[in-house]
Enzyme design. Structure first.
Site, PDB file in Angstrom:
ATOM      1  N   GLU A   1      -2.512 -12.886  14.886  1.00  0.00           N
ATOM      2  CA  GLU A   1      -3.379 -12.525  13.763  1.00  0.00           C
ATOM      3  C   GLU A   1      -3.424 -13.649  12.731  1.00  0.00           C
ATOM      4  O   GLU A   1      -3.589 -13.415  11.539  1.00  0.00           O
ATOM      5  CB  GLU A   1      -2.901 -11.215  13.130  1.00  0.00           C
ATOM      6  CG  GLU A   1      -2.987 -10.041  14.096  1.00  0.00           C
ATOM      7  CD  GLU A   1      -2.674  -8.717  13.425  1.00  0.00           C
ATOM      8  OE1 GLU A   1      -2.561  -8.667  12.188  1.00  0.00           O
ATOM      9  OE2 GLU A   1      -2.554  -7.715  14.163  1.00  0.00           O
TER      10      GLU A   1
ATOM     11  N   ARG B   1      -6.965 -15.267  39.883  1.00  0.00           N
ATOM     12  CA  ARG B   1      -5.952 -16.152  39.317  1.00  0.00           C
ATOM     13  C   ARG B   1      -5.058 -16.781  40.372  1.00  0.00           C
ATOM     14  O   ARG B   1      -4.764 -17.971  40.310  1.00  0.00           O
ATOM     15  CB  ARG B   1      -5.100 -15.394  38.294  1.00  0.00           C
ATOM     16  CG  ARG B   1      -5.885 -15.028  37.058  1.00  0.00           C
ATOM     17  CD  ARG B   1      -4.988 -14.539  35.943  1.00  0.00           C
ATOM     18  NE  ARG B   1      -5.774 -14.232  34.747  1.00  0.00           N
ATOM     19  CZ  ARG B   1      -5.270 -14.097  33.535  1.00  0.00           C
ATOM     20  NH1 ARG B   1      -3.967 -14.240  33.355  1.00  0.00           N
ATOM     21  NH2 ARG B   1      -6.032 -13.823  32.512  1.00  0.00           N
TER      22      ARG B   1
ATOM     23  N   GLY C   1       6.117 -17.222  34.774  1.00  0.00           N
ATOM     24  CA  GLY C   1       6.540 -16.090  33.961  1.00  0.00           C
ATOM     25  C   GLY C   1       6.583 -14.799  34.754  1.00  0.00           C
ATOM     26  O   GLY C   1       7.505 -13.994  34.615  1.00  0.00           O
TER      27      GLY C   1
ATOM     28  N   ARG D   1       7.864 -25.411  34.557  1.00  0.00           N
ATOM     29  CA  ARG D   1       7.140 -24.178  34.238  1.00  0.00           C
ATOM     30  C   ARG D   1       5.761 -24.241  34.866  1.00  0.00           C
ATOM     31  O   ARG D   1       5.037 -25.233  34.730  1.00  0.00           O
ATOM     32  CB  ARG D   1       7.011 -23.994  32.725  1.00  0.00           C
ATOM     33  CG  ARG D   1       5.921 -22.976  32.371  1.00  0.00           C
ATOM     34  CD  ARG D   1       6.043 -22.350  31.027  1.00  0.00           C
ATOM     35  NE  ARG D   1       4.781 -21.794  30.588  1.00  0.00           N
ATOM     36  CZ  ARG D   1       4.174 -20.719  31.116  1.00  0.00           C
ATOM     37  NH1 ARG D   1       4.726 -20.083  32.140  1.00  0.00           N
ATOM     38  NH2 ARG D   1       3.025 -20.282  30.629  1.00  0.00           N
ATOM     39  N   VAL D   2       5.393 -23.183  35.579  1.00  0.00           N
ATOM     40  CA  VAL D   2       4.058 -23.046  36.148  1.00  0.00           C
ATOM     41  C   VAL D   2       3.518 -21.691  35.702  1.00  0.00           C
ATOM     42  O   VAL D   2       4.152 -20.664  35.916  1.00  0.00           O
ATOM     43  CB  VAL D   2       4.075 -23.154  37.694  1.00  0.00           C
ATOM     44  CG1 VAL D   2       4.277 -24.593  38.130  1.00  0.00           C
ATOM     45  CG2 VAL D   2       5.149 -22.266  38.317  1.00  0.00           C
ATOM     46  N   GLY D   3       2.383 -21.687  35.045  1.00  0.00           N
ATOM     47  CA  GLY D   3       1.860 -20.424  34.548  1.00  0.00           C
ATOM     48  C   GLY D   3       0.489 -20.583  33.947  1.00  0.00           C
ATOM     49  O   GLY D   3      -0.201 -21.577  34.169  1.00  0.00           O
ATOM     50  N   SER D   4       0.087 -19.601  33.167  1.00  0.00           N
ATOM     51  CA  SER D   4      -1.242 -19.602  32.569  1.00  0.00           C
ATOM     52  C   SER D   4      -1.173 -20.112  31.130  1.00  0.00           C
ATOM     53  O   SER D   4      -0.122 -20.103  30.493  1.00  0.00           O
ATOM     54  CB  SER D   4      -1.835 -18.193  32.596  1.00  0.00           C
ATOM     55  OG  SER D   4      -0.980 -17.286  31.912  1.00  0.00           O
TER      56      SER D   4
ATOM     57  N   ARG E   1       4.203 -13.437  40.731  1.00  0.00           N
ATOM     58  CA  ARG E   1       3.632 -14.754  41.012  1.00  0.00           C
ATOM     59  C   ARG E   1       4.677 -15.644  41.674  1.00  0.00           C
ATOM     60  O   ARG E   1       4.361 -16.473  42.516  1.00  0.00           O
ATOM     61  CB  ARG E   1       3.104 -15.403  39.739  1.00  0.00           C
ATOM     62  CG  ARG E   1       2.278 -16.666  39.993  1.00  0.00           C
ATOM     63  CD  ARG E   1       1.565 -17.117  38.729  1.00  0.00           C
ATOM     64  NE  ARG E   1       0.591 -16.108  38.317  1.00  0.00           N
ATOM     65  CZ  ARG E   1       0.249 -15.887  37.044  1.00  0.00           C
ATOM     66  NH1 ARG E   1       0.802 -16.588  36.081  1.00  0.00           N
ATOM     67  NH2 ARG E   1      -0.656 -14.971  36.752  1.00  0.00           N
TER      68      ARG E   1
ATOM     69  N   HIS F   1      22.102 -12.144  34.457  1.00  0.00           N
ATOM     70  CA  HIS F   1      20.689 -11.904  34.738  1.00  0.00           C
ATOM     71  C   HIS F   1      20.217 -12.432  36.082  1.00  0.00           C
ATOM     72  O   HIS F   1      19.083 -12.176  36.484  1.00  0.00           O
ATOM     73  CB  HIS F   1      19.830 -12.530  33.635  1.00  0.00           C
ATOM     74  CG  HIS F   1      20.169 -12.032  32.265  1.00  0.00           C
ATOM     75  ND1 HIS F   1      21.077 -12.671  31.452  1.00  0.00           N
ATOM     76  CD2 HIS F   1      19.743 -10.932  31.589  1.00  0.00           C
ATOM     77  CE1 HIS F   1      21.187 -12.001  30.309  1.00  0.00           C
ATOM     78  NE2 HIS F   1      20.411 -10.940  30.374  1.00  0.00           N
TER      79      HIS F   1
ATOM     80  N   GLU G   1       6.114 -20.382  26.561  1.00  0.00           N
ATOM     81  CA  GLU G   1       7.456 -20.700  27.050  1.00  0.00           C
ATOM     82  C   GLU G   1       7.889 -22.161  26.975  1.00  0.00           C
ATOM     83  O   GLU G   1       9.080 -22.455  26.861  1.00  0.00           O
ATOM     84  CB  GLU G   1       7.589 -20.254  28.533  1.00  0.00           C
ATOM     85  CG  GLU G   1       7.636 -18.773  28.770  1.00  0.00           C
ATOM     86  CD  GLU G   1       6.257 -18.128  28.870  1.00  0.00           C
ATOM     87  OE1 GLU G   1       6.147 -16.913  28.648  1.00  0.00           O
ATOM     88  OE2 GLU G   1       5.284 -18.863  29.153  1.00  0.00           O
TER      89      GLU G   1
ATOM     90  N   ARG H   1      16.927  -6.853  37.412  1.00  0.00           N
ATOM     91  CA  ARG H   1      15.912  -6.438  36.447  1.00  0.00           C
ATOM     92  C   ARG H   1      14.484  -6.701  36.935  1.00  0.00           C
ATOM     93  O   ARG H   1      13.545  -6.811  36.144  1.00  0.00           O
ATOM     94  CB  ARG H   1      16.130  -7.138  35.098  1.00  0.00           C
ATOM     95  CG  ARG H   1      17.428  -6.760  34.406  1.00  0.00           C
ATOM     96  CD  ARG H   1      17.674  -7.600  33.168  1.00  0.00           C
ATOM     97  NE  ARG H   1      18.907  -7.209  32.492  1.00  0.00           N
ATOM     98  CZ  ARG H   1      18.959  -6.586  31.318  1.00  0.00           C
ATOM     99  NH1 ARG H   1      17.846  -6.258  30.694  1.00  0.00           N
ATOM    100  NH2 ARG H   1      20.113  -6.285  30.782  1.00  0.00           N
TER     101      ARG H   1
ATOM    102  N   GLU I   1       0.456 -21.343  25.046  1.00  0.00           N
ATOM    103  CA  GLU I   1       1.194 -20.514  25.997  1.00  0.00           C
ATOM    104  C   GLU I   1       2.465 -20.042  25.305  1.00  0.00           C
ATOM    105  O   GLU I   1       2.566 -20.125  24.080  1.00  0.00           O
ATOM    106  CB  GLU I   1       1.449 -21.266  27.313  1.00  0.00           C
ATOM    107  CG  GLU I   1       2.089 -22.628  27.164  1.00  0.00           C
ATOM    108  CD  GLU I   1       3.592 -22.565  27.048  1.00  0.00           C
ATOM    109  OE1 GLU I   1       4.284 -22.307  28.046  1.00  0.00           O
ATOM    110  OE2 GLU I   1       4.121 -22.803  25.933  1.00  0.00           O
TER     111      GLU I   1
ATOM    112  N   SER J   1      -6.390 -19.964  32.022  1.00  0.00           N
ATOM    113  CA  SER J   1      -6.856 -18.654  32.496  1.00  0.00           C
ATOM    114  C   SER J   1      -7.866 -18.017  31.549  1.00  0.00           C
ATOM    115  O   SER J   1      -8.573 -17.089  31.934  1.00  0.00           O
ATOM    116  CB  SER J   1      -5.661 -17.715  32.670  1.00  0.00           C
ATOM    117  OG  SER J   1      -4.977 -17.557  31.432  1.00  0.00           O
ATOM    118  N   ASP J   2      -7.901 -18.507  30.305  1.00  0.00           N
ATOM    119  CA  ASP J   2      -8.850 -17.978  29.328  1.00  0.00           C
ATOM    120  C   ASP J   2      -9.049 -19.037  28.249  1.00  0.00           C
ATOM    121  O   ASP J   2      -8.324 -20.038  28.209  1.00  0.00           O
ATOM    122  CB  ASP J   2      -8.335 -16.673  28.717  1.00  0.00           C
ATOM    123  CG  ASP J   2      -6.981 -16.854  28.050  1.00  0.00           C
ATOM    124  OD1 ASP J   2      -6.945 -16.964  26.813  1.00  0.00           O
ATOM    125  OD2 ASP J   2      -5.952 -16.907  28.756  1.00  0.00           O
TER     126      ASP J   2
END
Length: 234
Positions: A162, A217, A20, A87-90, A24, A4, A181, A43, A179, A203-204
């Site tokens: 759900e 963002r 992710g 890890r850097v993300g939302s 970004r 990969h 991951e 990929r 989140e 982010s939310d």
């Protein structure tokens, strides 16, 4: 080169930031690294290597969810000798004191299951951050005018959840945000004896419904990337 990751031996640094979103990763590399070069595009999961204040660092997209991150983290550690993964993300906020645009530094990660769950059988393993990285990240936040929260988060492989009852219990027990991951990243780091940390921008918000527009963002996420880079090389 792995299945990969198409980077040649030596093209990936021992320190890797893992957003992710591969786009970004490209934005962060072009914005914060000197001499950033594309080292992976297998990929479409982009990876770059450059320097930050003279320190060699890579930024590699991980994809969404723990199964995807597990693939990239395993290959980075086992085949490329990576020693530090951040890890850097939302992240979605879950507590009233957590605001959109705030930064959450994950001390621990609660989860229902990860790709590593089957090896623990009946044990509820509790993955946590590397303390040295966490301490350095907290120190780095003191230089910035940004809301910061340090504590437990929830990692889920279900985006369209759900189970409102589960979210209620997470909130009740002080979980800062959700989140997709970090729990697997922390587990793999512990297994292989390397360092890991999750630094996420809110982010939310699950309680208020507020969400950061997509065009805002990247600018907001700049604090998170700089905190991660400073923590990695403190």
């Amino acid at each position: 080169m792995t299945i990969h990751i198409g980077a040649a031996p030596g093209q990936i640094a021992e320190t890797v930031l893992m957003p992710g979103d591969p786009y970004r990763a490209r934005w962060a590399a072009e914005t914060f690294l000197d001499g950033a070069e594309l080292v992976n595009e297998v990929r479409g999961m982009l990876g770059f290597t450059g320097t930050y204040r003279g320190n060699r660092v890579s930024i590699q997209g991980s994809g969404m969810g723990m199964p995807s991150l597990s693939i990239y983290a395993n290959e980075l550690i086992r085949d490329y000798g990576v020693k530090t993964l951040i890890r850097v993300g939302s992240i979605g906020g879950m507590q009233p004191q957590v605001k959109v645009r705030d930064v959450i530094i994950a001390m621990t990660c609660t989860t229902v299951a990860t790709p590593s769950s089957t090896i623990f059988r009946d044990l509820n393993y509790s993955p946590c951050a590397d303390y040295g990285l966490l301490e350095a990240a907290v120190a780095a936040t003191r230089k910035r005018d940004v809301g910061v929260h340090v504590g437990g988060i929830y990692s889920s492989d279900t985006f369209y959840d759900e189970r409102p009852d589960l979210n209620e219990q997470m909130t009740r027990h002080g979980i800062l945000g959700v989140e997709m991951e970090a729990a697997e990243l922390y587990t793999l780091a512990a297994r292989h004896g390397v360092r890991a940390l999750g630094i996420m921008t809110v982010s939310d918000h699950l309680q208020t419904g507020e969400a950061l527009p997509s065009d805002q963002r990247e600018k907001t996420f700049g604090d998170m990337i700089e905190i991660a880079l400073e923590a990695a090389f403190a």
